[in-house]
Scaffold this motif. Sequence first.
Motif, PDB file in Angstrom:
ATOM      1  N   GLY A 189      62.676 -20.142   6.252  1.00 55.39           N
ATOM      2  CA  GLY A 189      61.509 -19.476   5.694  1.00 55.39           C
ATOM      3  C   GLY A 189      61.221 -18.138   6.338  1.00 55.39           C
ATOM      4  O   GLY A 189      60.171 -17.542   6.093  1.00 55.39           O
ATOM      5  N   GLY A 190      62.149 -17.646   7.167  1.00 62.74           N
ATOM      6  CA  GLY A 190      61.975 -16.360   7.811  1.00 62.74           C
ATOM      7  C   GLY A 190      62.487 -15.212   6.962  1.00 62.74           C
ATOM      8  O   GLY A 190      63.040 -15.406   5.873  1.00 62.74           O
ATOM      9  N   SER A 191      62.304 -13.997   7.470  1.00 65.41           N
ATOM     10  CA  SER A 191      62.740 -12.795   6.755  1.00 65.41           C
ATOM     11  C   SER A 191      63.819 -12.090   7.570  1.00 65.41           C
ATOM     12  O   SER A 191      63.653 -11.857   8.766  1.00 65.41           O
ATOM     13  CB  SER A 191      61.554 -11.860   6.519  1.00 65.41           C
ATOM     14  OG  SER A 191      60.909 -11.556   7.747  1.00 65.41           O
ATOM     15  N   ALA A 192      64.911 -11.741   6.905  1.00 62.74           N
ATOM     16  CA  ALA A 192      66.040 -11.138   7.601  1.00 62.74           C
ATOM     17  C   ALA A 192      66.612  -9.981   6.804  1.00 62.74           C
ATOM     18  O   ALA A 192      66.629 -10.003   5.568  1.00 62.74           O
ATOM     19  CB  ALA A 192      67.126 -12.188   7.847  1.00 62.74           C
ATOM     20  N   TYR A 193      67.090  -8.992   7.526  1.00 69.15           N
ATOM     21  CA  TYR A 193      67.765  -7.824   6.944  1.00 69.15           C
ATOM     22  C   TYR A 193      69.152  -7.760   7.573  1.00 69.15           C
ATOM     23  O   TYR A 193      69.305  -7.991   8.777  1.00 69.15           O
ATOM     24  CB  TYR A 193      66.984  -6.550   7.270  1.00 69.15           C
ATOM     25  CG  TYR A 193      67.433  -5.333   6.494  1.00 69.15           C
ATOM     26  CD1 TYR A 193      66.700  -4.864   5.418  1.00 69.15           C
ATOM     27  CD2 TYR A 193      68.596  -4.644   6.842  1.00 69.15           C
ATOM     28  CE1 TYR A 193      67.102  -3.743   4.698  1.00 69.15           C
ATOM     29  CE2 TYR A 193      69.016  -3.531   6.133  1.00 69.15           C
ATOM     30  CZ  TYR A 193      68.262  -3.083   5.060  1.00 69.15           C
ATOM     31  OH  TYR A 193      68.671  -1.973   4.349  1.00 69.15           O
ATOM     32  N   GLN A 243      71.077 -13.522  -3.001  1.00 73.39           N
ATOM     33  CA  GLN A 243      70.670 -14.817  -3.549  1.00 73.39           C
ATOM     34  C   GLN A 243      70.335 -15.808  -2.435  1.00 73.39           C
ATOM     35  O   GLN A 243      69.551 -16.735  -2.632  1.00 73.39           O
ATOM     36  CB  GLN A 243      71.762 -15.373  -4.457  1.00 73.39           C
ATOM     37  CG  GLN A 243      71.891 -14.637  -5.779  1.00 73.39           C
ATOM     38  CD  GLN A 243      73.060 -15.110  -6.622  1.00 73.39           C
ATOM     39  OE1 GLN A 243      73.928 -15.868  -6.146  1.00 73.39           O
ATOM     40  NE2 GLN A 243      73.104 -14.673  -7.862  1.00 73.39           N
ATOM     41  N   ALA A 244      70.922 -15.599  -1.263  1.00 78.56           N
ATOM     42  CA  ALA A 244      70.635 -16.458  -0.115  1.00 78.56           C
ATOM     43  C   ALA A 244      69.353 -16.049   0.599  1.00 78.56           C
ATOM     44  O   ALA A 244      68.972 -16.675   1.593  1.00 78.56           O
ATOM     45  CB  ALA A 244      71.804 -16.430   0.866  1.00 78.56           C
ATOM     46  N   GLY A 245      68.695 -15.006   0.127  1.00 77.49           N
ATOM     47  CA  GLY A 245      67.398 -14.623   0.682  1.00 77.49           C
ATOM     48  C   GLY A 245      67.433 -13.566   1.758  1.00 77.49           C
ATOM     49  O   GLY A 245      66.437 -13.366   2.470  1.00 77.49           O
ATOM     50  N   VAL A 246      68.563 -12.853   1.885  1.00 77.62           N
ATOM     51  CA  VAL A 246      68.703 -11.830   2.925  1.00 77.62           C
ATOM     52  C   VAL A 246      68.756 -10.454   2.270  1.00 77.62           C
ATOM     53  O   VAL A 246      69.517 -10.230   1.330  1.00 77.62           O
ATOM     54  CB  VAL A 246      69.970 -12.067   3.763  1.00 77.62           C
ATOM     55  CG1 VAL A 246      70.154 -10.958   4.797  1.00 77.62           C
ATOM     56  CG2 VAL A 246      69.903 -13.423   4.452  1.00 77.62           C
ATOM     57  N   THR A 247      67.951  -9.528   2.791  1.00 77.00           N
ATOM     58  CA  THR A 247      67.929  -8.161   2.269  1.00 77.00           C
ATOM     59  C   THR A 247      69.040  -7.337   2.903  1.00 77.00           C
ATOM     60  O   THR A 247      69.346  -7.489   4.090  1.00 77.00           O
ATOM     61  CB  THR A 247      66.572  -7.494   2.577  1.00 77.00           C
ATOM     62  OG1 THR A 247      65.522  -8.305   2.062  1.00 77.00           O
ATOM     63  CG2 THR A 247      66.490  -6.111   1.963  1.00 77.00           C
ATOM     64  N   THR A 248      69.653  -6.464   2.113  1.00 78.90           N
ATOM     65  CA  THR A 248      70.671  -5.567   2.644  1.00 78.90           C
ATOM     66  C   THR A 248      70.579  -4.237   1.909  1.00 78.90           C
ATOM     67  O   THR A 248      69.898  -4.124   0.891  1.00 78.90           O
ATOM     68  CB  THR A 248      72.080  -6.167   2.517  1.00 78.90           C
ATOM     69  OG1 THR A 248      73.018  -5.355   3.235  1.00 78.90           O
ATOM     70  CG2 THR A 248      72.526  -6.272   1.068  1.00 78.90           C
TER      71      THR A 248
END
Length: 333
Positions: free
Chosen positions: A75-79, A99-104
């Motif tokens: 539930g965390g936020s990652a770049y 789609q896995a919830g990681v921003t790039t």
Amino acid sequence: MKRSYDVYGVGHALVDIQYQVQVDFLAANQVDKGVMTLVDEERQAQLSGVLSADPVASASGGSAANTMIGIARFGGSAYYACLTGRDTWGDFYQRDLEQAGVTTHPGNRSEGTTGQCLIFITPDADRTLNTFLGISSAIGPSQLQEDKIADAHYVYLEGYLFSSDDGFAAAAKAHEMAQKSDTKVSLTLSDPFMVSTFKDRFDSMLSKGIDVLFCNEDEAVACTGAADREAAGKILGSQIEMAFITCGADGALVYAHGERHMVPGVQVKAVDTTGAGDLFAGGALFGLTHGFGPVDSARLGSYAAAQVVSRFGPRLEESLADRINQILAHFST
């Protein structure tokens, strides 16, 4: 201070392609068992050509990418700062990562072949990696976003970056940017072979100041020259504010603020150890960025690592966000 990202990761972008093989396959094809070996495109094609079975899994990966996905699963936020090719695998990688919830950064692409890692899983659940870095080997400081680093609580540096001049320069620049913005710096040693081969670079990075270190017991020994994990842990614990040393089924040693703790492992039937250390780091970093102490953070990491080794593939597919209290309660029973 409110920041948008829990962790800003820097590492290689590799499409992980996993195969189940017998140990004699490795011997017959002169593949060193249980470690990561860098190979060129010709060797990668040769190995692919002798594989008769279909892969059991394929996904966007690379060590630090797996850790960022682990943070997102809690539930965390990652770049994630990386470099992919303008090819079909690069399209797959960026789409799969998001789609896995990681921003790039969608612009971190270049002409060339997206990196790929052939992962061989043997019946003892060991994983052997043969990595063709492709364009990922060219990741450098220009792939970093200083404003995003300043907007993260932690930077996470993948030790595999240290195998190239550009990658090491990217790690060093990310460290510099983090210190300017009071962003904490975490580092994973990644692989004992990497530590031994590029020890000067690891020593240089550690001397600059690392807030949190992740490694397994073999990497800890390689880094310190100590005789065993306990001796290595004492050395690392005296040098670094917080060090997490994973010890397989035994769990993890935690050295934090001058104190030693042992967090037990979660007992599961291991079928594939790929990504265990990556998911441990993901769980621990989620904990550290969400108000948990080092021991509870290690417990989250230990649980995540156990879940990933009980299945094929280097990452968890399901969310753990609503199970955190249950996970921590498991360790108090």
